[in-house]
Design a protein around this motif. Structure first.
Motif, PDB file in Angstrom:
ATOM      1  N   ASP A  40       0.801  -1.326  -0.065  1.00  0.00           N
ATOM      2  CA  ASP A  40      -0.226  -0.027   0.040  1.00  0.00           C
ATOM      3  C   ASP A  40       0.826   1.252  -0.032  1.00  0.00           C
ATOM      4  O   ASP A  40       0.616   2.359  -0.607  1.00  0.00           O
ATOM      5  CB  ASP A  40      -0.829  -0.021   1.148  1.00  0.00           C
ATOM      6  N   ALA A  41       1.939   1.165   0.773  1.00  0.00           N
ATOM      7  CA  ALA A  41       2.808   2.158   0.995  1.00  0.00           C
ATOM      8  C   ALA A  41       3.427   2.637  -0.378  1.00  0.00           C
ATOM      9  O   ALA A  41       3.563   3.775  -1.001  1.00  0.00           O
ATOM     10  CB  ALA A  41       3.674   2.104   2.040  1.00  0.00           C
ATOM     11  N   ALA A  42       3.966   1.445  -1.065  1.00  0.00           N
ATOM     12  CA  ALA A  42       4.833   1.783  -2.293  1.00  0.00           C
ATOM     13  C   ALA A  42       3.902   2.109  -3.582  1.00  0.00           C
ATOM     14  O   ALA A  42       4.258   3.131  -4.300  1.00  0.00           O
ATOM     15  CB  ALA A  42       5.409   0.313  -2.634  1.00  0.00           C
ATOM     16  N   ILE A  43       2.661   1.759  -3.426  1.00  0.00           N
ATOM     17  CA  ILE A  43       1.724   2.045  -4.778  1.00  0.00           C
ATOM     18  C   ILE A  43       1.201   3.594  -4.603  1.00  0.00           C
ATOM     19  O   ILE A  43       1.179   4.319  -5.471  1.00  0.00           O
ATOM     20  CB  ILE A  43       0.524   1.252  -4.647  1.00  0.00           C
ATOM     21  N   SER A  44       1.218   3.971  -3.209  1.00  0.00           N
ATOM     22  CA  SER A  44       0.809   5.345  -3.003  1.00  0.00           C
ATOM     23  C   SER A  44       1.823   6.373  -3.087  1.00  0.00           C
ATOM     24  O   SER A  44       1.775   7.503  -3.496  1.00  0.00           O
ATOM     25  CB  SER A  44       0.326   5.517  -1.667  1.00  0.00           C
ATOM     26  N   ALA A  45       3.093   5.847  -3.290  1.00  0.00           N
ATOM     27  CA  ALA A  45       4.303   6.695  -3.270  1.00  0.00           C
ATOM     28  C   ALA A  45       4.879   6.630  -4.839  1.00  0.00           C
ATOM     29  O   ALA A  45       5.516   7.873  -5.213  1.00  0.00           O
ATOM     30  CB  ALA A  45       5.306   6.422  -2.054  1.00  0.00           C
ATOM     31  N   ARG A  66      -7.581   1.142  -6.014  1.00  0.00           N
ATOM     32  CA  ARG A  66      -8.719   1.701  -6.849  1.00  0.00           C
ATOM     33  C   ARG A  66      -9.376   2.846  -6.489  1.00  0.00           C
ATOM     34  O   ARG A  66      -9.693   3.875  -7.070  1.00  0.00           O
ATOM     35  CB  ARG A  66      -9.586   0.549  -7.621  1.00  0.00           C
ATOM     36  N   ALA A  67      -9.641   2.879  -4.924  1.00  0.00           N
ATOM     37  CA  ALA A  67     -10.148   4.261  -4.403  1.00  0.00           C
ATOM     38  C   ALA A  67      -9.379   5.264  -4.569  1.00  0.00           C
ATOM     39  O   ALA A  67      -9.960   6.482  -4.850  1.00  0.00           O
ATOM     40  CB  ALA A  67     -10.480   3.789  -3.106  1.00  0.00           C
ATOM     41  N   ARG A  68      -8.239   5.102  -4.907  1.00  0.00           N
ATOM     42  CA  ARG A  68      -7.412   6.537  -5.082  1.00  0.00           C
ATOM     43  C   ARG A  68      -7.263   6.678  -6.648  1.00  0.00           C
ATOM     44  O   ARG A  68      -6.363   7.507  -7.072  1.00  0.00           O
ATOM     45  CB  ARG A  68      -5.960   5.975  -4.508  1.00  0.00           C
ATOM     46  N   GLN A  69      -7.837   5.924  -7.168  1.00  0.00           N
ATOM     47  CA  GLN A  69      -7.746   6.307  -8.876  1.00  0.00           C
ATOM     48  C   GLN A  69      -6.540   5.899  -9.443  1.00  0.00           C
ATOM     49  O   GLN A  69      -6.149   6.410 -10.508  1.00  0.00           O
ATOM     50  CB  GLN A  69      -8.008   7.708  -9.326  1.00  0.00           C
ATOM     51  N   ASN A  70      -5.775   4.866  -8.828  1.00  0.00           N
ATOM     52  CA  ASN A  70      -4.636   4.358  -9.369  1.00  0.00           C
ATOM     53  C   ASN A  70      -4.981   3.258 -10.320  1.00  0.00           C
ATOM     54  O   ASN A  70      -5.552   2.233 -10.127  1.00  0.00           O
ATOM     55  CB  ASN A  70      -3.650   3.579  -8.239  1.00  0.00           C
ATOM     56  N   SER A 121      10.251   4.615 -14.569  1.00  0.00           N
ATOM     57  CA  SER A 121      10.109   3.600 -15.450  1.00  0.00           C
ATOM     58  C   SER A 121      11.392   2.449 -15.338  1.00  0.00           C
ATOM     59  O   SER A 121      11.391   1.262 -15.622  1.00  0.00           O
ATOM     60  CB  SER A 121       9.848   3.722 -16.902  1.00  0.00           C
ATOM     61  N   LEU A 122      12.550   3.237 -15.198  1.00  0.00           N
ATOM     62  CA  LEU A 122      13.817   2.211 -15.427  1.00  0.00           C
ATOM     63  C   LEU A 122      14.177   1.815 -14.027  1.00  0.00           C
ATOM     64  O   LEU A 122      14.974   0.542 -14.060  1.00  0.00           O
ATOM     65  CB  LEU A 122      14.862   3.001 -16.183  1.00  0.00           C
ATOM     66  N   ALA A 123      14.120   2.558 -13.027  1.00  0.00           N
ATOM     67  CA  ALA A 123      14.557   2.438 -11.726  1.00  0.00           C
ATOM     68  C   ALA A 123      13.759   1.717 -10.659  1.00  0.00           C
ATOM     69  O   ALA A 123      12.945   2.031 -10.513  1.00  0.00           O
ATOM     70  CB  ALA A 123      15.246   3.769 -11.395  1.00  0.00           C
ATOM     71  N   ALA A 124      14.327   0.624 -10.051  1.00  0.00           N
ATOM     72  CA  ALA A 124      13.584   0.098  -8.903  1.00  0.00           C
ATOM     73  C   ALA A 124      14.066   0.976  -7.714  1.00  0.00           C
ATOM     74  O   ALA A 124      14.856   1.570  -7.618  1.00  0.00           O
ATOM     75  CB  ALA A 124      13.932  -1.484  -8.804  1.00  0.00           C
ATOM     76  N   PHE A 125      13.407   0.239  -6.376  1.00  0.00           N
ATOM     77  CA  PHE A 125      13.679   0.955  -5.177  1.00  0.00           C
ATOM     78  C   PHE A 125      15.258   1.150  -4.856  1.00  0.00           C
ATOM     79  O   PHE A 125      15.684   2.136  -4.365  1.00  0.00           O
ATOM     80  CB  PHE A 125      13.084   0.191  -4.043  1.00  0.00           C
TER      81      PHE A 125
END
Length: 224
Positions: free
Chosen positions: A37-42, A67-71, A177-181
């Motif tokens: 959840d934290a990763a998807i929101s950030a 989906r509630a955040r319109q992601n 798009s190219l970089a992970a954490f």
């Protein structure tokens, strides 16, 4: 493409992330629902591969909040909970596809490719621009039927620009798009990849142009 893999089985997470990275995708891995959840929101992802039975926060709740955040990132549910009820709940909450464990790796790879094509608004796996062709299934470029040998990071950059040929892509979007954490990818590094890519594409009639202060776009080179 950037993918978030949410899986609490470490062995499975390691195996799937290796497969996805092996095809050139930037992959981030988390093992619980709260971290997902934290990763998807950030962060911005093209695809979320989501287990349902997760510590701290159930996968269906992660999906509901997302989906509630319109992601609108594509979501592939990948879980041992294969009941019709769970499948219906997941799809009703906005999942794009659903696979039950155990699963066939080749089918998994095909579904990932399909979802990424759909996310990019593409119906076909074969694209052409200028004198260069892209096969999205194999993620390979060719010119005149001859495969082009392009290093991984430059290939990823070319793919991003190719899918949006003629449209400006910001440096920030390219980095995401190219970089992970755990990647340290700077704007200066992107400039170096762009410079190398220009040289590689010049013999094939393409160039990467700079939209000053914004980003880059793929264009057909002016005739010599």
């Amino acid at each position: 493409m950037r993918i978030l893999l949410v899986e609490d089985n470490q062995a499975l997470a390691d195996g799937l992330s290796a497969i996805l990275r092996g095809t050139g995708h930037a992959v981030d891995v988390v093992s619980d629902g709260a971290s997902a959840d934290a990763a998807i929101s950030a962060e911005s992802f093209d695809l979320v591969i989501l287990d349902l039975t997760l510590p701290e926060m159930d996968g269906l709740e992660v999906l509901r909040v997302m989906r509630a955040r319109q992601n609108r990132a594509a979501v592939l549910i990948l879980t041992a909970r294969g009941s019709a009820e769970d499948k219906v709940k997941g799809l009703d909450l906005g999942a794009d596809d659903y696979m039950s464990k155990p699963f066939d790796i080749s089918e998994f790879e095909a579904r990932v490719r399909m979802l990424l094509r759909r996310q990019a608004g593409l119906r076909s796996s074969a694209l052409s621009f200028g004198g260069v062709d892209l096969d999205l299934n194999s993620r390979t470029f060719s010119a005149g039927g001859t495969p082009l040998d392009i290093p991984a990071r430059e290939l990823g950059l070319l793919e991003i620009l190719f899918l949006r040929a003629g449209k400006v892509v910001s440096k920030e979007a390219i980095i995401q798009s190219l970089a992970a954490f755990d990647d340290d990818l700077s704007a200066n590094a992107i400039e170096q990849y762009v410079s190398r890519l220009r040289k590689r594409m010049a013999p094939h009639g393409l160039t990467v142009r700079t939209a000053r202060g914004i980003g880059y776009y793929l264009d057909k080179a002016a005739p010599a």
